[in-house]
Write an enzyme that holds these catalytic residues in place. Structure first.
Site: not given
Ligand code: ATP
Length: 590
Positions: A250, A252, A419, A425
């Site tokens: 997907e 991001k 996690r 990602k």
């Molecule tokens: P980052 O700063 O990389 O967003 P994070 O620690 O806030 O990191 P992670 O769980 O590492 O969050 O990465 C997933 C994040 O990406 C989610 O919290 C969400 O906000 C965002 N996101 C954007 N698009 C998507 C998607 N298609 N599916 C899942 N998460 C997504």
């Protein structure tokens, strides 16, 4: 349970430097609470009045507490202020003056945990005209009624500075020990917590109904679920290997994570952030759209809200989206630049829990309930079986200004609050640069030397989070990347959370000049991850020649602290080891 007893346990917690001892102290304390007390005791131990999503703010102003201490003890405001300037801790100040107050004997009365909790809750909820006086009166009564030690903890609790250092995982472990005598119930308790995001409620159900009651905690509308998080890998080959050669990929989106709860019959929509705060007021346009664009009666779904220009298909920079955080002008902002919600997951529909269903099933249902052509869209995605497909998709989304991709395991359930590799990602920033950034928790700091002496600040000791052990393991000392402004800011901020000994959940071999409670997260870039005997990140065993992981040439890249991350959101030990292994592969290849 008397608050005096709670205070003695809190003192013990403060004095221990071992996490295991902390679990035992918590377990003993929680076992003594009544069924109608344990919820409040858990909240108090977390330093909150209610879970984040209820939005009850704790924290009376310092001035206000100073005045209450003066009234409760008969010493002047100036005397109280002078003492506070020395200790920097209003709790210790209250304790000092209560210890020598001559008014003490007159006002002493027994206080239970619920009395103190209730009074601080009432203070937080009292507002409007004349409320200042009423609030001060309530705080005076709490301080004056107890012993000097009780005054220390009641004052800190009221100010929002209790900070006992017990993280959620440590409290869960203590609850497990309380219920079963061992750690083994921790994962069931954790599941229940991930579903309801309310540790006080978990403790209360446990006290009332035991472990069978815990199994009955279900997803429920308007009570947020702790979000699933993504692991990271640097290449599409690695991703496909982990996903058994097939996965969804997907886009991001770089905006705000939104967990949307909707009950159409009641015309009610609420939204929650990644940190489970209620953010409904930020998104009036999305709330309105949800009522017409989502189809079942009740649902919980998740997506990313961001500014998007429908006419040009252009995604606006995060800076523009973030303007919504301001409380004022939201209506105007939403007229000028409507946000879109790109929905990517589904957790609940019309009484049915979707958490346990596979990503494939959740996605098909999501597609069937969102019309997808208004403000609420579906996240864009493909199904990939070859690395080249992922790479092509990746290049495409990056070109459109997005952050990267999230690959998803087609057969995995929604793993709340963790996690895991069911989501991986891959970001723009992982490519074409020597190193990715990491988010680290500050656990100590150094005094300034030379030019920096005037700031009193000479760098940070930083740690990663070991989520298996629920401890913070040091990984580096950071000395560069600071501006004069942020040196001053760190000096002031960290001075307030200084500890006179190593906090129990910090594992370290090195000693900074000052320890601080693990509270603030910073983003750091480094050249390389190396093995080092100086740091405890990933270190196995305690022998003097055991090595951990360390960062080479670390520098601060965030402008100050990351307000959106809590210490447990920092980069984990596991991620560092993964990055170290990847780095080895790259250098072997190169
Ligand atoms: P980052 O700063 O990389 O967003 P994070 O620690 O806030 O990191 P992670 O769980 O590492 O969050 O990465 C997933 C994040 O990406 C989610 O919290 C969400 O906000 C965002 N996101 C954007 N698009 C998507 C998607 N298609 N599916 C899942 N998460 C997504």
């Amino acid at each position: 349970m008397l608050f005096e007893e709670v205070s003695r346990y809190y003192e013990k917690l403060e004095q221990t430097s071992s996490r295991l001892a902390m679990v035992d102290i918590l377990c003993e304390m929680l076992s003594k609470a009544g069924k109608d007390e344990i919820k409040n005791l858990v909240y108090m131990t977390q330093g909150i009045l209610a879970p984040a999503f209820e939005g009850v703010q704790i924290g009376v102003a310092e001035k206000f507490a100073q005045h209450a201490i003066s009234m409760a003890t008969g010493f002047s405001d100036d005397q109280v202020l002078a003492e506070y300037r020395k200790t920097g801790d209003m709790g210790l100040t209250a304790e000092q003056f209560m210890g020598k107050s001559r008014l003490r004997a007159m006002s002493k009365k027994e206080m239970h945990i619920n009395d103190v909790f209730g009074a601080v809750l009432k203070i937080a909820r009292t507002s409007g005209e004349g409320s200042q006086q009423a609030k001060i009166k309530m705080l005076v009564e709490v301080i004056a009624s107890g012993t000097a030690l009780e005054a220390r903890y009641a004052t800190r609790f009221a100010l929002g500075t209790l900070r006992l250092g017990a993280g959620d995982a440590t409290i869960l472990e203590a609850l497990s020990k309380m219920a079963t005598g061992e750690r083994k119930a921790k994962s069931d308790l954790e599941n229940a917590y991930n579903i309801c995001s309310d540790l006080g409620r978990v403790a209360q159900v446990l006290a009332e109904k035991g472990m069978p009651g815990i199994g009955q905690i279900m997803v429920s509308l308007f009570s947020p679920i702790r979000p699933a998080l993504a692991e990271r890998l640097p290449t599409s080959e690695e991703i496909l290997k982990r996903m058994n050669d097939k996965c969804a990929v997907e886009s991001k989106y770089d905006g705000f994570r939104v967990q949307l709860h909707i009950d159409k019959k009641a015309k009610k929509v609420e939204m929650f952030s990644r940190n489970l705060e209620n953010t409904t007021a930020m998104f009036p346009d999305i709330a309105k759209a949800a009522l017409s664009e989502i189809n079942p009666g009740e649902a919980i779904l998740e997506g990313e809200a961001l500014a998007y220009n429908d006419a040009t298909g252009e995604f606006r920079p995060f800076q523009e989206t973030i303007q919504r955080k301001r409380k004022h002008g939201i209506e105007e902002a939403s007229a000028q630049l409507p946000l879109h919600l790109f929905a990517f997951d589904l957790m609940y529909v019309d009484g049915e829990d979707y958490l346990g269903k596979s990503y494939g099933e959740r996605r098909s249902k999501l597609e069937s309930i969102v019309s997808g052509n208004g403000l609420i869209r579906l996240s864009d995605r493909i199904i990939a079986t070859r690395p080249q497909q992922i790479d092509k998709y990746f290049e495409n989304v990056v070109e459109r200004g997005l952050e990267g991709i999230v690959a998803k395991d087609l057969s995995a359930p929604y793993i709340a609050g963790a996690r895991k590799f069911s989501w991986i990602k891959l970001k723009r920033s992982y490519r074409g640069e020597l190193s990715d950034t990491v988010d680290l928790v500050i656990v100590g700091y150094y005094a300034g030397r030379g030019q920096r002496a005037e700031f009193g600040f000479g760098g940070l000791l930083a740690a990663v989070y070991n989520d298996g052990k629920d401890v913070f393991e040091t990984i580096t000392r950071i000395g560069t990347g600071f501006t004069e402004n942020n040196m001053q800011m760190f000096y002031e901020l960290l001075g307030k959370i200084k500890k006179d000994r190593k906090p129990a959940r910090v594992e370290a071999v090195v000693e900074p000049h000052f320890w601080v409670e693990p509270r603030y997260v910073v983003t750091v870039r480094a050249d390389e991850i190396t093995k080092s005997p100086m740091h405890t990140c990933g270190r196995e065993g305690n022998s003097p020649d055991a090595t951990g992981y360390a960062l080479r040439f670390p520098r601060l890249v965030s402008d100050g602290i990351r307000k959106d991350k809590s210490p447990e959101d920092a980069t984990t030990t596991r991620e560092i080891i993964e990055m170290f292994n990847q780095q080895k592969k790259v250098s072997v290849k190169g």
